[in-house]
Scaffold this motif. Structure first.
Motif, PDB file in Angstrom:
ATOM      1  N   VAL A   1       9.301  50.717  47.715  1.00 54.25           N
ATOM      2  CA  VAL A   1       9.992  49.737  46.884  1.00 54.25           C
ATOM      3  C   VAL A   1       9.428  49.856  45.467  1.00 54.25           C
ATOM      4  O   VAL A   1       8.236  50.111  45.288  1.00 54.25           O
ATOM      5  CB  VAL A   1       9.790  48.287  47.387  1.00 54.25           C
ATOM      6  N   VAL A   2      10.297  49.669  44.462  1.00 49.43           N
ATOM      7  CA  VAL A   2       9.837  49.548  43.077  1.00 49.43           C
ATOM      8  C   VAL A   2       9.405  48.090  42.878  1.00 49.43           C
ATOM      9  O   VAL A   2      10.241  47.189  42.958  1.00 49.43           O
ATOM     10  CB  VAL A   2      10.944  49.903  42.079  1.00 49.43           C
ATOM     11  N   PRO A   3       8.124  47.821  42.655  1.00 46.80           N
ATOM     12  CA  PRO A   3       7.676  46.426  42.498  1.00 46.80           C
ATOM     13  C   PRO A   3       8.342  45.749  41.303  1.00 46.80           C
ATOM     14  O   PRO A   3       8.651  46.402  40.296  1.00 46.80           O
ATOM     15  CB  PRO A   3       6.168  46.569  42.277  1.00 46.80           C
ATOM     16  N   LEU A   4       8.566  44.448  41.426  1.00 45.05           N
ATOM     17  CA  LEU A   4       9.216  43.708  40.344  1.00 45.05           C
ATOM     18  C   LEU A   4       8.378  43.693  39.073  1.00 45.05           C
ATOM     19  O   LEU A   4       8.919  43.596  37.966  1.00 45.05           O
ATOM     20  CB  LEU A   4       9.509  42.271  40.785  1.00 45.05           C
ATOM     21  N   ASP A   5       7.050  43.785  39.233  1.00 43.61           N
ATOM     22  CA  ASP A   5       6.179  43.733  38.059  1.00 43.61           C
ATOM     23  C   ASP A   5       5.834  45.107  37.506  1.00 43.61           C
ATOM     24  O   ASP A   5       4.999  45.232  36.607  1.00 43.61           O
ATOM     25  CB  ASP A   5       4.899  42.965  38.360  1.00 43.61           C
ATOM     26  N   ASP A   6       6.473  46.154  38.030  1.00 48.68           N
ATOM     27  CA  ASP A   6       6.232  47.505  37.502  1.00 48.68           C
ATOM     28  C   ASP A   6       6.835  47.582  36.100  1.00 48.68           C
ATOM     29  O   ASP A   6       8.042  47.423  35.929  1.00 48.68           O
ATOM     30  CB  ASP A   6       6.883  48.536  38.418  1.00 48.68           C
TER      31      ASP A   6
ATOM     32  N   HIS B   1      12.000  38.774  56.137  1.00 50.30           N
ATOM     33  CA  HIS B   1      10.997  38.761  55.073  1.00 50.30           C
ATOM     34  C   HIS B   1      11.075  37.513  54.197  1.00 50.30           C
ATOM     35  O   HIS B   1      10.050  36.847  53.976  1.00 50.30           O
ATOM     36  CB  HIS B   1      11.093  40.034  54.233  1.00 50.30           C
ATOM     37  N   PRO B   2      12.253  37.149  53.666  1.00 54.04           N
ATOM     38  CA  PRO B   2      12.282  35.927  52.847  1.00 54.04           C
ATOM     39  C   PRO B   2      11.941  34.658  53.637  1.00 54.04           C
ATOM     40  O   PRO B   2      11.300  33.748  53.086  1.00 54.04           O
ATOM     41  CB  PRO B   2      13.714  35.889  52.299  1.00 54.04           C
TER      42      PRO B   2
ATOM     43  N   GLY C   1      17.418  36.103  43.592  1.00 50.65           N
ATOM     44  CA  GLY C   1      17.202  37.445  44.112  1.00 50.65           C
ATOM     45  C   GLY C   1      18.442  38.011  44.759  1.00 50.65           C
ATOM     46  O   GLY C   1      19.061  37.355  45.604  1.00 50.65           O
ATOM     47  N   VAL C   2      18.823  39.227  44.358  1.00 49.24           N
ATOM     48  CA  VAL C   2      19.995  39.900  44.922  1.00 49.24           C
ATOM     49  C   VAL C   2      19.546  41.217  45.537  1.00 49.24           C
ATOM     50  O   VAL C   2      19.045  42.100  44.837  1.00 49.24           O
ATOM     51  CB  VAL C   2      21.072  40.169  43.849  1.00 49.24           C
TER      52      VAL C   2
ATOM     53  N   ALA D   1       7.313  40.593  47.509  1.00 50.86           N
ATOM     54  CA  ALA D   1       7.352  39.389  48.340  1.00 50.86           C
ATOM     55  C   ALA D   1       8.108  38.312  47.581  1.00 50.86           C
ATOM     56  O   ALA D   1       7.822  38.049  46.412  1.00 50.86           O
ATOM     57  CB  ALA D   1       5.941  38.919  48.676  1.00 50.86           C
ATOM     58  N   THR D   2       9.096  37.715  48.223  1.00 49.06           N
ATOM     59  CA  THR D   2       9.833  36.629  47.580  1.00 49.06           C
ATOM     60  C   THR D   2       8.948  35.384  47.555  1.00 49.06           C
ATOM     61  O   THR D   2       8.021  35.238  48.351  1.00 49.06           O
ATOM     62  CB  THR D   2      11.145  36.329  48.332  1.00 49.06           C
TER      63      THR D   2
END
Length: 532
Positions: free
Chosen positions: A334-339, A237-238, A267-268, A212-213
């Motif tokens: 999706v690969v989570p950003l915090d993974d 979504h954003p 974010g890109v 989630a942005t």
């Protein structure tokens, strides 16, 4: 066996898409929602919401009714979402049209979807009017062609919004069609994908479980809004999250890099060709991209080594990936950003309220366990309603138990990460062996003198299908076909060797970055003797 998401189930979002995205402006009414990356013009959330409401009033006054189909034929602009949410507020369905469409292609989509209205831009009017004329000649006239900007003889969105008429108040059911995008046609004729307000709204809530942005986060929107990836990841979504979407009309690398630098983009969302440019193009070194916090690639397979190269160049821990398809509204993984340590090459873990089966390519009635490759089948609230007007194609894709057959080949590891290997229909059968084009393409891109590549199966006079590589040389390279073949042969099993090579100026791709393999197969050199 059935693989299930680790995340808590969501309640389906039974709201019209405009309410699911813009229904609650508390705390963000004054925040910038959209920024024109070329001119700098900005729309706040309150301005976007009001513009969409007044556009809806103007469209309704013009005759747009609930159940009508409105074709939105435009490049990315900050007016695109005004037209989109304005149309959905009337209860109409929006069929999104590729900005690269010819008059014939646009006429075909108008005809197939039953669209009676067109919203376009002045630059596209010659194509739009030619398509409208073709339908009029068939006795299917378009009611009116509107423009997002200005053009003599055509009402603009500003003209529509200037009405004093009341905003329409249709009773929209969450099961009504909201969007009718058309599949890419890389493996067949384009088909209208019926996505309801519930399916696309629920998929936004599902995606929240893995990505989630943030409110105020600056996202660059260069992937096309007409494609479901752009519509979801760069718009719905954003905006639902309160982020700021910086809009560019097309992917021009220098403009893209300059906008990231000037707008301090965080974010890109990318497709593999963009990641390739970020990894290899010399222009990248001329710009300050230090504001970028993450890059997420989807829409087509991304090689792990290429992703690592781009990440190193940008100073990021990794390039994240996601997976989905138009028929799935579109996100499943999706690969989570915090993974902290996702395995290389994975497209991530399942979003909430999603189920996955992997079935044998040889026996589709057999489910496969962890670690084994097969076709991916999905079930969840994001699954499409079907293909518009094509029951037989719907039945082939969506079975009686609600499982959507993707045609993609992949496997799940013991930790629940999904790896997508290739398309069932794109697999090359060489003397009984299965060869994945994506694997050979990834290998070709590791060659320093290859800028881009695609691989398809070509059937020779003996009836045998063989891998053929279409290669774009790097600037200044004099690489030969024989050298390409030797490079691949040294690194793969004998049955995976590239048997023919053809050099191109550019690999044909759709606007979302998918290789148009049917165009490569249709080339005169794609049959008979190898072209080297």
């Amino acid at each position: 066996m059935v693989f299930r998401s680790d995340h808590p189930e969501i309640e389906p979002v039974d709201l019209p898409i405009h309410d699911a995205v813009l229904g609650d402006l508390n705390g963000r009414a004054g925040l910038p929602a959209l920024v024109d990356g070329v001119t700098g013009r900005t729309l706040s959330y309150a301005e976007l919401d009001l513009a969409a409401r007044r556009t809806a009033a103007g469209l309704a006054e013009a005759g747009v009714r609930q159940g009508d189909v409105v074709a939105l034929f435009s490049p990315n602009t900050i007016a695109w979402p005004v037209a989109f949410y304005g149309a959905t507020r009337t209860g109409a369905t929006v069929t999104t049209v590729s900005s690269l469409a010819t008059a014939g292609e646009l006429a075909g989509q108008l005809r197939d979807s039953g669209a009676r209205w067109i919203v376009t831009v002045s630059a596209f009017l010659p194509v739009a009017t030619e398509a409208a004329a073709a339908l009029a000649a068939e006795g299917r006239p378009i009611a009116e062609v509107f423009v997002c900007d200005e053009a003599p003889g055509h009402r603009s969105l500003a003209d529509l919004a200037a009405t004093t008429a009341a905003e329409p108040a249709p009773r929209i059911d969450a099961g009504d069609l909201a969007v009718l995008p058309y599949s890419s046609g890389t493996t067949g004729l384009p088909k209208g994908v019926m996505l309801t307000h519930r399916s696309i709204g629920s998929n936004l809530a599902q995606t929240d479980s893995v990505h989630a942005t943030a409110a105020g986060e600056r996202i660059i929107a260069v992937l096309p809004f007409f494609h479901i990836y752009g519509l979801t990841a760069l718009l719905n979504h954003p905006l639902r999250c309160g982020s700021t979407v910086v809009v560019l009309p097309r992917f021009d690398l220098e403009q893209f890099l300059r906008t990231i630098q000037e707008q301090r983009i965080e974010g890109v969302f990318a497709a593999p060709p963009m990641v390739l440019a970020l990894a290899k193009h010399p222009l990248v070194d001329r710009y300050d991209l230090s504001s970028v916090k993450y890059v997420l690639s989807a829409a087509a397979p991304l090689d792990a080594e290429l992703a690592d190269a781009a990440a190193r160049r940008l100073g990021l821990p990794r390039i994240h990936q996601g997976y989905g398809m138009t028929e799935l509204s579109p996100v499943t993984h999706v690969v989570p950003l915090d993974d902290p340590a996702p395995p290389p090459g994975t497209v991530g873990k399942m979003v909430a309220s999603t189920e996955l089966r992997i079935v044998s390519l040889d026996d589709p009635d057999t489910d496969l366990p962890t670690g084994q490759r097969g076709e991916l089948l999905f079930r969840g609230p994001q699954v499409m309603k079907g293909y518009f007007g094509r029951q037989s194609e719907t039945d082939a894709m969506l079975d009686a138990d609600g499982w959507l057959h993707t045609g993609d080949v992949g496997y799940v590891d013991e930790d629940g990460y999904l790896f997508v290997v290739d398309r069932v229909k794109e697999l090359i059968k060489y003397k009984g062996y299965q060869v994945a084009p994506a694997e050979l393409e990834a290998l070709l891109l590791t060659h320093p003198e290859i800028a881009d590549a695609a691989v398809v199966g070509v059937t020779g006079e003996d009836g045998t299908e063989r891998p053929k590589a279409f290669v774009v040389r790097a600037p200044g390279s004099e690489l030969t076909g024989a050298q390409v073949q030797e490079y691949v042969a040294a690194q793969v099993a004998p049955y995976k060797k590239v048997r023919a090579v053809e050099f191109l100026d550019a690999v044909p791709k759709s606007a979302s970055g998918k290789i148009l393999r049917r165009e490569l197969r249709a080339r005169p050199s794609a049959t008979g003797a190898p072209a080297i």
